[in-house]
Design a protein around this motif. Structure first.
Motif, PDB file in Angstrom:
ATOM      1  N   ILE A   7       0.754  -1.092  -0.230  1.00  0.00           N
ATOM      2  CA  ILE A   7       0.021   0.039   0.057  1.00  0.00           C
ATOM      3  C   ILE A   7       0.915   1.307  -0.084  1.00  0.00           C
ATOM      4  O   ILE A   7       0.487   2.111  -0.782  1.00  0.00           O
ATOM      5  CB  ILE A   7      -1.224  -0.161   1.436  1.00  0.00           C
ATOM      6  CG1 ILE A   7      -2.046  -1.134   1.069  1.00  0.00           C
ATOM      7  CG2 ILE A   7      -1.753   1.238   1.348  1.00  0.00           C
ATOM      8  CD1 ILE A   7      -2.831  -1.443   2.177  1.00  0.00           C
ATOM      9  N   LEU A   8       1.920   1.278   0.841  1.00  0.00           N
ATOM     10  CA  LEU A   8       2.715   2.397   0.799  1.00  0.00           C
ATOM     11  C   LEU A   8       3.639   2.656  -0.427  1.00  0.00           C
ATOM     12  O   LEU A   8       3.679   3.763  -1.121  1.00  0.00           O
ATOM     13  CB  LEU A   8       3.747   2.329   1.936  1.00  0.00           C
ATOM     14  CG  LEU A   8       3.003   2.369   3.390  1.00  0.00           C
ATOM     15  CD1 LEU A   8       4.288   2.461   4.572  1.00  0.00           C
ATOM     16  CD2 LEU A   8       2.905   3.925   3.379  1.00  0.00           C
ATOM     17  N   GLU A   9       4.028   1.633  -0.989  1.00  0.00           N
ATOM     18  CA  GLU A   9       4.703   1.585  -2.313  1.00  0.00           C
ATOM     19  C   GLU A   9       3.833   2.315  -3.276  1.00  0.00           C
ATOM     20  O   GLU A   9       4.328   3.063  -4.028  1.00  0.00           O
ATOM     21  CB  GLU A   9       5.381   0.207  -2.673  1.00  0.00           C
ATOM     22  CG  GLU A   9       5.785   0.267  -3.834  1.00  0.00           C
ATOM     23  CD  GLU A   9       6.569  -1.169  -4.142  1.00  0.00           C
ATOM     24  OE1 GLU A   9       7.014  -1.624  -5.301  1.00  0.00           O
ATOM     25  OE2 GLU A   9       6.361  -2.097  -3.124  1.00  0.00           O
ATOM     26  N   LYS A  10       2.671   1.624  -3.579  1.00  0.00           N
ATOM     27  CA  LYS A  10       1.655   2.270  -4.595  1.00  0.00           C
ATOM     28  C   LYS A  10       1.413   3.585  -4.203  1.00  0.00           C
ATOM     29  O   LYS A  10       0.997   4.251  -5.223  1.00  0.00           O
ATOM     30  CB  LYS A  10       0.473   1.198  -4.412  1.00  0.00           C
ATOM     31  CG  LYS A  10       0.802  -0.030  -5.204  1.00  0.00           C
ATOM     32  CD  LYS A  10       0.967  -0.340  -6.251  1.00  0.00           C
ATOM     33  CE  LYS A  10       1.056  -1.621  -6.936  1.00  0.00           C
ATOM     34  NZ  LYS A  10       1.358  -1.619  -8.394  1.00  0.00           N
ATOM     35  N   THR A  23      -3.927   6.795  -6.110  1.00  0.00           N
ATOM     36  CA  THR A  23      -4.531   7.073  -4.961  1.00  0.00           C
ATOM     37  C   THR A  23      -5.280   5.823  -4.223  1.00  0.00           C
ATOM     38  O   THR A  23      -5.001   4.748  -4.418  1.00  0.00           O
ATOM     39  CB  THR A  23      -6.059   7.745  -5.607  1.00  0.00           C
ATOM     40  OG1 THR A  23      -6.643   6.730  -6.155  1.00  0.00           O
ATOM     41  CG2 THR A  23      -5.864   8.900  -6.601  1.00  0.00           C
ATOM     42  N   GLU A  24      -5.637   6.385  -2.964  1.00  0.00           N
ATOM     43  CA  GLU A  24      -6.195   5.291  -1.937  1.00  0.00           C
ATOM     44  C   GLU A  24      -7.143   4.318  -2.666  1.00  0.00           C
ATOM     45  O   GLU A  24      -7.200   2.937  -2.520  1.00  0.00           O
ATOM     46  CB  GLU A  24      -6.501   5.796  -0.840  1.00  0.00           C
ATOM     47  CG  GLU A  24      -5.326   6.384   0.354  1.00  0.00           C
ATOM     48  CD  GLU A  24      -5.784   6.932   1.547  1.00  0.00           C
ATOM     49  OE1 GLU A  24      -7.166   7.076   1.630  1.00  0.00           O
ATOM     50  OE2 GLU A  24      -5.105   7.592   2.301  1.00  0.00           O
ATOM     51  N   GLU A  43      -7.845  -2.263  -6.213  1.00  0.00           N
ATOM     52  CA  GLU A  43      -6.847  -3.467  -6.610  1.00  0.00           C
ATOM     53  C   GLU A  43      -6.645  -4.415  -5.690  1.00  0.00           C
ATOM     54  O   GLU A  43      -6.597  -5.676  -5.846  1.00  0.00           O
ATOM     55  CB  GLU A  43      -5.404  -2.945  -6.833  1.00  0.00           C
ATOM     56  CG  GLU A  43      -4.215  -3.748  -7.402  1.00  0.00           C
ATOM     57  CD  GLU A  43      -2.894  -3.008  -7.867  1.00  0.00           C
ATOM     58  OE1 GLU A  43      -1.903  -3.444  -7.805  1.00  0.00           O
ATOM     59  OE2 GLU A  43      -3.201  -1.793  -8.282  1.00  0.00           O
ATOM     60  N   LEU A  44      -6.773  -4.264  -4.446  1.00  0.00           N
ATOM     61  CA  LEU A  44      -6.778  -4.988  -3.337  1.00  0.00           C
ATOM     62  C   LEU A  44      -7.923  -5.682  -2.720  1.00  0.00           C
ATOM     63  O   LEU A  44      -8.176  -6.419  -1.901  1.00  0.00           O
ATOM     64  CB  LEU A  44      -6.132  -4.654  -2.223  1.00  0.00           C
ATOM     65  CG  LEU A  44      -4.508  -4.244  -2.250  1.00  0.00           C
ATOM     66  CD1 LEU A  44      -3.927  -3.505  -1.021  1.00  0.00           C
ATOM     67  CD2 LEU A  44      -3.815  -5.417  -2.620  1.00  0.00           C
TER      68      LEU A  44
END
Length: 116
Positions: free
Chosen positions: A73-76, A83-84, A90-91
């Motif tokens: 999450i942090l990498e993306k 964006t969140e 995606e997740l």
């Protein structure tokens, strides 16, 4: 003088300008919060090279996080500037869940940086 249509158009323009300003302001605030761990030295800022060095530094920091989902999450959100909401899709999780993982990871990174 002005007709009702002219006044309505002008009011719409004014409302759109305000809304655009608010969106732009919120985006700047969010970016500042997300990028607090990237130290940008203005004297060293050489454009592309500095950006790559910052991203490599962040990748090294991300490797200190024990949770794979949190790292992802942090990498993306930080490195790939997604964006969140995009990461949540995606997740297959909620945006709120992504936000909680991101905050948890950033807090752990802050703690790790303070220990150095």
């Amino acid at each position: 003088m002005y007709t009702n249509d002219d006044i309505s158009v002008e009011n719409c323009r004014k409302l759109l300008r305000r809304a655009a300003w608010r969106i732009q302001y919120k985006a700047r605030v969010q970016q500042a919060k997300e990028c607090q761990i990237i130290f940008e030295n203005q004297a060293y800022n050489c454009g592309f090279e500095a950006e790559i060095m910052s991203k490599l530094y962040v990748k090294e920091l991300l490797d200190t996080i024990p949770w794979e989902k949190c790292r992802f999450i942090l990498e993306k959100t930080i490195i790939y500037e997604m964006t969140e909401k995009e990461v949540a899709i995606e997740l297959h999780m909620t945006q709120q869940g992504v936000n909680k993982w991101k905050k948890k990871g950033l807090e752990l990174l802050r703690k790790n940086l303070m220990d150095f």
